[in-house]
Design a protein around this motif. Sequence first.
Motif, PDB file in Angstrom:
ATOM      1  N   UNK A 113      53.801  37.911  35.435  1.00 17.59           N
ATOM      2  CA  UNK A 113      54.704  36.759  35.356  1.00 17.59           C
ATOM      3  C   UNK A 113      54.212  35.760  34.323  1.00 17.59           C
ATOM      4  N   UNK A 114      52.884  35.613  34.188  1.00 19.33           N
ATOM      5  CA  UNK A 114      52.338  34.733  33.153  1.00 19.33           C
ATOM      6  C   UNK A 114      52.670  35.225  31.759  1.00 19.33           C
ATOM      7  N   UNK A 115      52.539  36.536  31.544  1.00 21.83           N
ATOM      8  CA  UNK A 115      52.886  37.110  30.231  1.00 21.83           C
ATOM      9  C   UNK A 115      54.380  36.924  29.934  1.00 21.83           C
ATOM     10  N   UNK A 116      55.211  37.094  30.956  1.00 20.16           N
ATOM     11  CA  UNK A 116      56.653  36.936  30.762  1.00 20.16           C
ATOM     12  C   UNK A 116      57.012  35.487  30.441  1.00 20.16           C
ATOM     13  N   UNK A 117      56.401  34.540  31.131  1.00 16.81           N
ATOM     14  CA  UNK A 117      56.689  33.126  30.855  1.00 16.81           C
ATOM     15  C   UNK A 117      56.246  32.728  29.453  1.00 16.81           C
ATOM     16  N   UNK A 118      55.141  33.282  29.003  1.00 16.87           N
ATOM     17  CA  UNK A 118      54.699  33.013  27.628  1.00 16.87           C
ATOM     18  C   UNK A 118      55.737  33.507  26.628  1.00 16.87           C
ATOM     19  N   UNK A 119      56.212  34.730  26.831  1.00 17.63           N
ATOM     20  CA  UNK A 119      57.210  35.306  25.930  1.00 17.63           C
ATOM     21  C   UNK A 119      58.519  34.534  25.988  1.00 17.63           C
ATOM     22  N   UNK A 120      58.942  34.133  27.193  1.00 18.82           N
ATOM     23  CA  UNK A 120      60.205  33.387  27.336  1.00 18.82           C
ATOM     24  C   UNK A 120      60.154  32.056  26.599  1.00 18.82           C
ATOM     25  N   UNK A 121      59.062  31.329  26.753  1.00 19.35           N
ATOM     26  CA  UNK A 121      58.946  30.004  26.129  1.00 19.35           C
ATOM     27  C   UNK A 121      58.874  30.124  24.614  1.00 19.35           C
ATOM     28  N   UNK A 122      58.071  31.053  24.127  1.00 18.10           N
ATOM     29  CA  UNK A 122      57.972  31.225  22.675  1.00 18.10           C
ATOM     30  C   UNK A 122      59.311  31.657  22.093  1.00 18.10           C
ATOM     31  N   UNK A 123      59.992  32.597  22.764  1.00 20.37           N
ATOM     32  CA  UNK A 123      61.282  33.084  22.275  1.00 20.37           C
ATOM     33  C   UNK A 123      62.316  31.963  22.258  1.00 20.37           C
ATOM     34  N   UNK A 124      62.305  31.124  23.281  1.00 19.90           N
ATOM     35  CA  UNK A 124      63.249  30.004  23.321  1.00 19.90           C
ATOM     36  C   UNK A 124      63.022  29.057  22.132  1.00 19.90           C
TER      37      UNK A 124
ATOM     38  N   UNK B 113      45.080  21.750  24.583  1.00 16.47           N
ATOM     39  CA  UNK B 113      44.879  21.512  26.012  1.00 16.47           C
ATOM     40  C   UNK B 113      43.396  21.406  26.306  1.00 16.47           C
ATOM     41  N   UNK B 114      43.093  20.676  27.370  1.00 19.55           N
ATOM     42  CA  UNK B 114      41.705  20.539  27.797  1.00 19.55           C
ATOM     43  C   UNK B 114      41.660  20.371  29.307  1.00 19.55           C
ATOM     44  N   UNK B 115      40.510  20.724  29.889  1.00 24.93           N
ATOM     45  CA  UNK B 115      40.250  20.520  31.316  1.00 24.93           C
ATOM     46  C   UNK B 115      39.002  19.670  31.432  1.00 24.93           C
ATOM     47  N   UNK B 116      39.178  18.486  31.985  1.00 19.73           N
ATOM     48  CA  UNK B 116      38.078  17.526  32.114  1.00 19.73           C
ATOM     49  C   UNK B 116      37.366  17.314  30.780  1.00 19.73           C
ATOM     50  N   UNK B 117      38.170  17.240  29.715  1.00 21.74           N
ATOM     51  CA  UNK B 117      37.625  16.949  28.388  1.00 21.74           C
ATOM     52  C   UNK B 117      37.170  18.152  27.603  1.00 21.74           C
ATOM     53  N   UNK B 118      37.147  19.340  28.189  1.00 21.55           N
ATOM     54  CA  UNK B 118      36.736  20.554  27.484  1.00 21.55           C
ATOM     55  C   UNK B 118      37.957  21.326  27.008  1.00 21.55           C
ATOM     56  N   UNK B 119      37.980  21.665  25.723  1.00 21.30           N
ATOM     57  CA  UNK B 119      39.119  22.369  25.156  1.00 21.30           C
ATOM     58  C   UNK B 119      39.282  23.741  25.781  1.00 21.30           C
ATOM     59  N   UNK B 120      40.553  24.124  26.018  1.00 22.54           N
ATOM     60  CA  UNK B 120      40.832  25.402  26.655  1.00 22.54           C
ATOM     61  C   UNK B 120      42.092  26.005  26.040  1.00 22.54           C
ATOM     62  N   UNK B 121      42.099  27.325  25.896  1.00 21.74           N
ATOM     63  CA  UNK B 121      43.278  28.056  25.428  1.00 21.74           C
ATOM     64  C   UNK B 121      43.999  28.633  26.634  1.00 21.74           C
ATOM     65  N   UNK B 122      45.300  28.351  26.792  1.00 29.71           N
ATOM     66  CA  UNK B 122      46.009  28.826  27.995  1.00 29.71           C
ATOM     67  C   UNK B 122      45.974  30.337  28.176  1.00 29.71           C
ATOM     68  N   UNK B 123      46.023  31.093  27.084  1.00 31.37           N
ATOM     69  CA  UNK B 123      45.956  32.552  27.189  1.00 31.37           C
ATOM     70  C   UNK B 123      47.297  33.186  27.497  1.00 31.37           C
ATOM     71  N   UNK B 124      47.937  32.772  28.578  1.00 28.58           N
ATOM     72  CA  UNK B 124      49.259  33.269  28.935  1.00 28.58           C
ATOM     73  C   UNK B 124      50.007  32.138  29.620  1.00 28.58           C
ATOM     74  N   UNK B 125      51.224  32.452  30.093  1.00 26.30           N
ATOM     75  CA  UNK B 125      52.018  31.426  30.753  1.00 26.30           C
ATOM     76  C   UNK B 125      52.823  30.594  29.770  1.00 26.30           C
ATOM     77  N   UNK B 126      53.640  29.709  30.315  1.00 28.69           N
ATOM     78  CA  UNK B 126      54.544  28.922  29.481  1.00 28.69           C
ATOM     79  C   UNK B 126      53.801  27.953  28.562  1.00 28.69           C
ATOM     80  N   UNK B 127      52.608  27.495  28.959  1.00 29.39           N
ATOM     81  CA  UNK B 127      51.837  26.613  28.080  1.00 29.39           C
ATOM     82  C   UNK B 127      51.381  27.362  26.828  1.00 29.39           C
ATOM     83  N   UNK B 128      50.985  28.610  26.988  1.00 27.56           N
ATOM     84  CA  UNK B 128      50.621  29.428  25.824  1.00 27.56           C
ATOM     85  C   UNK B 128      51.845  29.659  24.946  1.00 27.56           C
ATOM     86  N   UNK B 129      53.018  29.893  25.572  1.00 29.41           N
ATOM     87  CA  UNK B 129      54.243  30.079  24.800  1.00 29.41           C
ATOM     88  C   UNK B 129      54.612  28.835  24.027  1.00 29.41           C
TER      89      UNK B 129
END
Length: 446
Positions: A83-94, A258-274
Amino acid sequence: MASDLLSIAASGARAARGALDVTAQNIANASSEGYVRRSLRIEEVAASGGAGRIGDISLSGARIAEIRRNADAFLQGEVRRTSGDLERANTELRGLRNMESALEQSGVFSSIVEFEAALQQLAGDPVDPSRRAAVIGEATTLANKFNITASSFDAVGEGLQFEAEAQVSETNVIGGELARVNLRLTRAGAGSSDRAALLDQRDQLLERLASFTSISTTFEADGTVAVSLGASPPLGFVQGGTSGTMSSVEMADGTIGFSIDGQSVEPGSGSLAGAALGLAELATVRTRLDTIAATLAGVVNNAQAAGVSLDGSSGQPIFAGTTAAGLRVVMSEGAGLATAPAGASANSRDDANLGALRQSLAALDPAQQLSNVLFDVSSKVAGRNVTQSALETIASSARISLEQQSGVDLDTEAANLIRFQQAFQASGRAMQAASDIFNTLLGIGR
């Protein structure tokens, strides 16, 4: 004996009633999203020893040992991942589709063609006021079309940014909820109905979180979960009863980080990655559009500077601005068009400088450049469509497998309802038989 039979039957009735309650819950929640089928584990109650029976085992009925959830950790993990991979694809495609629409519907390509056509018509009579005015009119339309395209790109970027910020906020809410569920799980009784409901809530929150970003989970024996977000490497987000804070920041080029508690992070998948992928592509396309606008304006203005206007004065710029959003026409009258070469007299019909401008535009070929941009975006849309369809099929298959394994089968539950009802009735009759035996023994004693 009658007393033992009475207690055994009573324990059986309690166990059957508990089984009926669980079956009723399954039936009532058959269509509830995230509900996992429950089942009971019933065990015998046995006691050893007693007066005159040292070493013997005495069966004392049955009891509910555990309320089980028919959950499969592997299938749940697959649903989260797919579902994370699908949300990434949906957001990027949109985002890509919106970019494609912005380029197609703005009309900037046809405006470039019309501007070049107006210059060609002016070459037939370089001193005709109406043809000169037409060139200025087409230049104004061209600048407006570039502005509209840039504005449409801004709207696409703002939409992606807004969605990403809302999802970051929801991610933090889910993190807090997971921390609270962890605390409640540590206090919930093992095998209780409350514990099963908390585990359902935990799994629903994890699935929702996985639709935003890739997650890594570590489950403890008491059902609590530690969650890390992102990839390369993942960063801790929920640990026990505490959760971190995710934040987003818009970069100067319009991309997002994006960051978590000040540390940079790459979402990897999901709509944030898209969203991150869509905004990165938008920044690239916007740069190419700005380059086309800037080079077109530069070629036209350089040609103007090399010639003279209708009154014999040096040619002045037609365009100002170096981006698609900032492009505008600064020449108000067609008489300012420098169609004649430097040194020509006023009202000269020599269109050598106009010819040089047309040759420069032909070499630049802004219409083809814009067509290439649109082709690249459309190709990516087509490619992402294929990817999205494949991911949708994979995610659907994972969902079906999970539902088949953990979902409620109404036929099975109906059969269980009858079976446990009969067990309850049988226990009731056993209690009645024990009561009759007890009363008979009392009667004999009189």
